[in-house]
Design an enzyme around this catalytic site. Structure first.
Site, PDB file in Angstrom:
ATOM      1  N   TRP A   1      50.816  10.211 103.395  1.00 30.70           N
ATOM      2  CA  TRP A   1      51.497  10.410 104.677  1.00 30.70           C
ATOM      3  C   TRP A   1      50.469  10.677 105.798  1.00 30.70           C
ATOM      4  O   TRP A   1      50.644  11.587 106.614  1.00 30.70           O
ATOM      5  CB  TRP A   1      52.509  11.570 104.602  1.00 30.70           C
ATOM      6  CG  TRP A   1      53.457  11.390 103.468  1.00 30.70           C
ATOM      7  CD1 TRP A   1      54.375  10.386 103.314  1.00 30.70           C
ATOM      8  CD2 TRP A   1      53.568  12.220 102.299  1.00 30.70           C
ATOM      9  NE1 TRP A   1      55.036  10.548 102.120  1.00 30.70           N
ATOM     10  CE2 TRP A   1      54.566  11.656 101.487  1.00 30.70           C
ATOM     11  CE3 TRP A   1      52.909  13.379 101.883  1.00 30.70           C
ATOM     12  CZ2 TRP A   1      54.919  12.211 100.268  1.00 30.70           C
ATOM     13  CZ3 TRP A   1      53.263  13.933 100.668  1.00 30.70           C
ATOM     14  CH2 TRP A   1      54.254  13.354  99.870  1.00 30.70           C
TER      15      TRP A   1
ATOM     16  N   GLU B   1      53.169  18.352 110.325  1.00 33.67           N
ATOM     17  CA  GLU B   1      52.350  19.423 110.925  1.00 33.67           C
ATOM     18  C   GLU B   1      52.919  20.814 110.631  1.00 33.67           C
ATOM     19  O   GLU B   1      52.842  21.712 111.468  1.00 33.67           O
ATOM     20  CB  GLU B   1      52.124  19.177 112.413  1.00 33.67           C
ATOM     21  CG  GLU B   1      51.242  17.957 112.626  1.00 33.67           C
ATOM     22  CD  GLU B   1      50.809  17.731 114.035  1.00 33.67           C
ATOM     23  OE1 GLU B   1      50.507  18.708 114.737  1.00 33.67           O
ATOM     24  OE2 GLU B   1      50.767  16.553 114.438  1.00 33.67           O
TER      25      GLU B   1
END
Ligand code: COS
Length: 378
Positions: A155, A362
């Site tokens: 990812w 994040e």
């Protein structure tokens, strides 16, 4: 005491970014291939000075301007999520180099990432290490005066197309965060491979494979075994800006819902006459404004050089609140506009798919709560 407001200079900057996005970037987005790195788009951002604004100067002590980053991301998101994402990924990938790279690394890469000629990427996540980043396993095996990298990253935005990666690898086994080193790895390094991943919203993202990729002492960012801190400091800067992206999308969704409900005839009037509708719009607008203020205050704390613990806490609060708000607002806008919003190609259909990922990447919302919770009870 006056209400918080952007300065005149900041307002002009936002208007400028929007104009660049509408006139210059959107056509380049339209000409690109969905879900892949758009090199012409990055070059256009370089030409129009947006990337330089993100990394104003190596001499300020802080290699990035958080408020400018947030204003750009929010403004771009209201026009083109693709342009927004391209700017953000270039920033995320470049910042660790500018924060911790030696002079040679900075001199080599800074001009190219600021002009948009080189594409940068941040490679932290692995198949078995997402939220628990300190569990990462990509192995750096000692080899002469350097290391050979073996393993996998998953990812990774801009992968496998980037020209330069910051790769977080394990230099000391079983040491969790204290055994992670950040390396600069060129995109054409021998032994580096990868593939594109297909997400619900097209995004330049992929998997990277490392089969004996050679890195030497000159490629180390910061210090050996101290790379985890570089990753965390990078996320401290970028998390509020993920919030800014979310707020830009939420504002676009609200604007769409207002325009629609003001003219849509129903029950002998227009939809926005219905109290259920106008109260929903009120909630959407109020939550957007609250989240926006959290984002600006987190960015302001970063730019003012606040205490690191305060920067971390505000950053987590801003990302958590803004991304959850954006999910609520986009979903509510779809509900107000109804079936039209579900049709492929409708702006809300696009936003509905686009708004989901920021609550995960994040640092998922749960991780932001962990960070905030720890800061309260430490
Ligand atoms: N700034 C600087 N240093 C930091 C920091 C920060 N914001 N946060 C943590 N650190 C340091 C700590 O000081 C500690 O250093 P020492 O070992 O020298 O004391 C080290 O990093 C480990 O910190 P901690 O013990 O808090 O690590 P944990 O494994 O308990 O958890 C979280 C850290 C959960 C906050 C981290 O794993 C995280 O952010 N996870 C989400 C990862 C993520 O965002 N992934 C997405 C990838 S990008 S799309």
């Amino acid at each position: 005491m006056t209400a918080f407001a952007l300065t005149e200079g900041q307002q002009q900057f936002v208007a400028h970014v929007r104009a660049v996005a509408v006139d210059e970037l959107r056509p380049v987005v339209d000409a690109g291939e969905e879900g892949h790195v758009n090199r012409e788009l990055l070059k256009a951002m370089g030409t129009h000075g947006l990337l330089a604004r993100l990394f104003p100067s190596a001499s300020t002590g802080r290699p990035a301007a958080a408020m400018d980053l947030c204003l750009m991301r929010e403004a771009l998101a209201t026009v083109s999520t693709e342009a927004e994402t391209a700017l953000a990924l270039q920033g995320l990938g470049s910042y660790p180099f500018l924060l911790s790279g030696n002079d040679a690394v900075i001199d080599t890469w800074r001009p190219a990432v600021v002009s948009g000629d080189a594409v940068a990427a941040f490679a932290l996540s692995e198949p078995d290490a997402g939220s628990d980043a300190a569990a990462l396993q990509l192995e750096a095996r000692p080899d002469g005066d350097g290391w050979l990298l073996h393993g996998e990253k998953m990812w990774i935005s801009n992968a496998p197309e980037a020209d330069i990666y910051v790769v977080f690898a394990r230099t000391t086994p079983d040491a969790r965060a204290r055994g992670v080193t950040a390396f600069a790895v060129a995109g054409d390094a021998a032994g580096l491979g990868g593939e594109h991943l297909d997400l619900i919203s097209p995004h330049p993202v992929g998997r990277l494979t490392f089969e004996g990729v050679r890195v030497g002492p000159a490629d180390v960012l910061g210090e050996v075994d101290r790379g985890f801190t570089i990753a965390m400091r990078t996320l401290d800067l970028f998390r509020p800006s993920v919030g800014a992206f979310a707020i830009g999308m939420a504002q676009a969704a609200l604007d769409t819902a207002i325009a629609y409900t003001k003219q849509r005839k129903a029950f002998g009037g227009v939809l926005s006459d219905q109290q259920a509708v106008s109260h929903k719009l009120a909630d959407m607008a109020t939550r957007i404004e609250a989240s926006r203020l959290l984002v600006y205050s987190a960015a302001g704390a970063y730019d003012a050089g606040a205490d690191p613990a305060e920067i971390t806490r505000r950053s987590a609060m801003a990302k958590l609140d803004a991304t959850e708000t954006a999910q609520f607002v986009v979903d509510a806008a779809v509900q107000l506009v109804g079936a039209r919003a579900l049709q492929r190609g409708h702006p809300l259909e696009h936003l509905y798919r686009e708004v989901r990922a920021p609550r995960i990447y994040e640092g998922a919302s749960e991780i932001q709560r962990t960070i905030i919770g720890r800061s309260l009870t430490r």
